[in-house]
Design an enzyme around this catalytic site. Structure first.
Site, PDB file in Angstrom:
ATOM      1  N   ASN A  42     -42.889  38.646  14.125  1.00 15.92           N
ATOM      2  CA  ASN A  42     -43.738  39.554  14.895  1.00 15.92           C
ATOM      3  C   ASN A  42     -44.399  40.543  13.934  1.00 15.92           C
ATOM      4  O   ASN A  42     -43.782  40.996  12.970  1.00 15.92           O
ATOM      5  CB  ASN A  42     -43.003  40.254  16.042  1.00 15.92           C
ATOM      6  CG  ASN A  42     -41.727  40.967  15.641  1.00 15.92           C
ATOM      7  OD1 ASN A  42     -41.069  40.612  14.674  1.00 15.92           O
ATOM      8  ND2 ASN A  42     -41.364  41.989  16.412  1.00 15.92           N
ATOM      9  N   GLU A  52     -46.553  44.022  14.098  1.00 16.06           N
ATOM     10  CA  GLU A  52     -47.013  45.111  14.971  1.00 16.06           C
ATOM     11  C   GLU A  52     -48.179  45.844  14.326  1.00 16.06           C
ATOM     12  O   GLU A  52     -48.487  45.669  13.134  1.00 16.06           O
ATOM     13  CB  GLU A  52     -45.830  46.028  15.291  1.00 16.06           C
ATOM     14  CG  GLU A  52     -44.744  45.223  16.014  1.00 16.06           C
ATOM     15  CD  GLU A  52     -43.611  46.045  16.575  1.00 16.06           C
ATOM     16  OE1 GLU A  52     -43.439  47.206  16.182  1.00 16.06           O
ATOM     17  OE2 GLU A  52     -42.879  45.489  17.430  1.00 16.06           O
ATOM     18  N   CYS A  81     -46.604  38.157  18.522  1.00 11.98           N
ATOM     19  CA  CYS A  81     -45.204  37.724  18.525  1.00 11.98           C
ATOM     20  C   CYS A  81     -44.970  36.660  17.454  1.00 11.98           C
ATOM     21  O   CYS A  81     -45.895  35.967  17.021  1.00 11.98           O
ATOM     22  CB  CYS A  81     -44.841  37.114  19.869  1.00 11.98           C
ATOM     23  SG  CYS A  81     -44.734  38.267  21.233  1.00 11.98           S
ATOM     24  N   GLU A 118     -43.480  33.732  17.638  1.00 13.74           N
ATOM     25  CA  GLU A 118     -43.744  32.341  18.033  1.00 13.74           C
ATOM     26  C   GLU A 118     -45.226  32.013  17.902  1.00 13.74           C
ATOM     27  O   GLU A 118     -45.620  30.966  17.392  1.00 13.74           O
ATOM     28  CB  GLU A 118     -43.319  32.112  19.498  1.00 13.74           C
ATOM     29  CG  GLU A 118     -41.842  32.334  19.793  1.00 13.74           C
ATOM     30  CD  GLU A 118     -41.518  33.766  20.210  1.00 13.74           C
ATOM     31  OE1 GLU A 118     -42.042  34.722  19.600  1.00 13.74           O
ATOM     32  OE2 GLU A 118     -40.712  33.923  21.149  1.00 13.74           O
ATOM     33  N   CYS A 174     -41.135  35.599  25.306  1.00 15.04           N
ATOM     34  CA  CYS A 174     -41.883  36.300  26.355  1.00 15.04           C
ATOM     35  C   CYS A 174     -42.828  35.341  27.065  1.00 15.04           C
ATOM     36  O   CYS A 174     -43.108  34.233  26.589  1.00 15.04           O
ATOM     37  CB  CYS A 174     -42.649  37.483  25.770  1.00 15.04           C
ATOM     38  SG  CYS A 174     -44.131  37.042  24.851  1.00 15.04           S
ATOM     39  N   CYS A 223     -45.869  34.091  25.026  1.00 13.05           N
ATOM     40  CA  CYS A 223     -45.530  33.011  24.093  1.00 13.05           C
ATOM     41  C   CYS A 223     -45.284  31.705  24.838  1.00 13.05           C
ATOM     42  O   CYS A 223     -45.677  30.633  24.378  1.00 13.05           O
ATOM     43  CB  CYS A 223     -44.312  33.385  23.254  1.00 13.05           C
ATOM     44  SG  CYS A 223     -44.719  34.637  22.020  1.00 13.05           S
TER      45      CYS A 223
HETATM   46  N1  THU Z   1     -41.649  39.655  20.455  1.00  9.00           N
HETATM   47  C1  THU Z   1     -41.713  38.436  19.830  1.00  9.00           C
HETATM   48  O1  THU Z   1     -42.009  38.375  18.627  1.00  9.00           O
HETATM   49  N2  THU Z   1     -41.470  37.311  20.568  1.00  9.00           N
HETATM   50  C2  THU Z   1     -41.147  37.323  21.899  1.00  9.00           C
HETATM   51  O2  THU Z   1     -41.103  36.275  22.525  1.00  9.00           O
HETATM   52  C3  THU Z   1     -40.792  38.599  22.537  1.00  9.00           C
HETATM   53  C4  THU Z   1     -41.381  39.811  21.882  1.00  9.00           C
HETATM   54  C5  THU Z   1     -41.927  40.884  19.663  1.00  9.00           C
HETATM   55  C6  THU Z   1     -43.238  41.539  19.977  1.00  9.00           C
HETATM   56  C7  THU Z   1     -42.979  42.982  19.614  1.00  9.00           C
HETATM   57  O3  THU Z   1     -43.222  43.168  18.240  1.00  9.00           O
HETATM   58  C8  THU Z   1     -41.497  43.170  19.872  1.00  9.00           C
HETATM   59  O4  THU Z   1     -40.925  41.849  19.901  1.00  9.00           O
HETATM   60  C9  THU Z   1     -41.195  43.859  21.208  1.00  9.00           C
HETATM   61  O5  THU Z   1     -41.893  43.275  22.245  1.00  9.00           O
END
Ligand code: THU
Length: 268
Positions: free
Chosen positions: A173, A175, A184, A186, A217, A220
């Site tokens: 991930n 940010e 994210c 994935e 999530c 994804c």
């Molecule tokens: N996140 C992912 O990388 N994958 C997911 O399927 C769930 C959320 C990350 C995005 C963000 O940086 C942090 O987790 C909180 O949402």
């Protein structure tokens, strides 16, 4: 004025742009992150039927670089000018101070006049044999999470996609001060797969080291349904056995966008 050596990247971007997945807009965009040692990282535009989940070329390149542990950005070169929101994404990268030099070039102060001597394209593939167990796969995803850039959530996520041909690509991930542009792990890995022209994905190993109960999530799941419909998602469950579910089971009735008109590619 373009910095010297920028033309090299324009010729490379012309090679990568045809790999863009741009059935809806026809915008076959590509971008390259140039690292301080001259290694460069391509990224192409990836469109999904759920338009709000589209990955811009620059976001794809930036997140591919981070997943490989590289944040020493010297410049970003685009194949075509982009809307202001994408300009802001590059200008506001928290780990690289880039300023816009011309409509398609962003450079760190030391590289405004001349980009680094040209090196090789990044090899993002993990130099490992394909995992033979789900446990081994989630171990790789857990290790990948070390490269996550997650100062806002303090919730690192790592992903490794194993392809039918045995190749492995990481994702983390990434940010950004514009929370809407966070990618994210994935989707990061699946975007890299399109840039590098690999597929189909077989297993998508995911680890959230701070939460052994976490799960991919919905955004994804949608992108996995579109880009890797026959894959399985294998979640790290900490000390318990990894949990594997097919992409189809994770998002039954996913949006296909089959009635959305597609367009021919624009050649720029
Ligand atoms: N996140 C992912 O990388 N994958 C997911 O399927 C769930 C959320 C990350 C995005 C963000 O940086 C942090 O987790 C909180 O949402």
């Amino acid at each position: 004025m373009r910095p010297q050596r920028a033309s090299y990247y324009h010729s490379q971007l012309a090679r990568f742009a045809p790999r863009a997945r741009a059935p809806f807009s026809g915008r076959a965009d590509a971008a390259a992150v140039v690292l301080t040692d001259g290694t460069w990282v391509p990224g192409v535009r990836v469109e999904t039927a759920s338009f709000s989940l589209i990955i811009d070329a620059a976001v794809n390149a930036v997140t591919t670089a981070l997943a490989s542990g590289r944040s020493d950005f010297a410049a970003v070169v685009l194949s075509a000018p982009v809307p202001d929101a994408q300009v802001a994404y590059l200008g506001d990268l928290p780990f690289a101070r880039l300023r816009q030099i011309d409509p398609v070039t962003f450079a760190a102060d030391a590289f405004v006049d001349e980009l680094p001597e040209v090196g090789e394209a990044l090899d993002p593939f993990l130099n490992q044999p394909a995992p033979t167990s789900h446990e081994d796969g989630v171990d790789l995803a857990r290790a990948a999470a070390a490269h996550a850039y997650a100062p806002l959530s303090e919730f690192p996520v790592g992903c490794v996609v194993a392809f039918d041909d045995g190749q492995l690509l990481p994702g983390v991930n990434v940010e950004h001060p514009d929370w809407n542009r966070i990618l994210c792990a994935e989707r990061n890995a699946l975007g890299t797969a399109i840039t590098y022209g690999v597929g189909p994905a077989r297993n998508i190993y995911v680890s959230c080291p701070r939460d052994p109960n976490a799960s991919s999530c919905g955004a994804c799941r949608q992108v996995i349904a579109e880009l890797a419909p026959d894959s399985a998602i294998v979640m790290d469950r900490g000390n318990a056995r990894p949990e594997s579910q097919s992409a189809k089971a994770l998002l039954p009735g996913s949006f296909t966008g089959s009635a959305i008109p597609t367009r021919r590619r624009k050649t720029r």
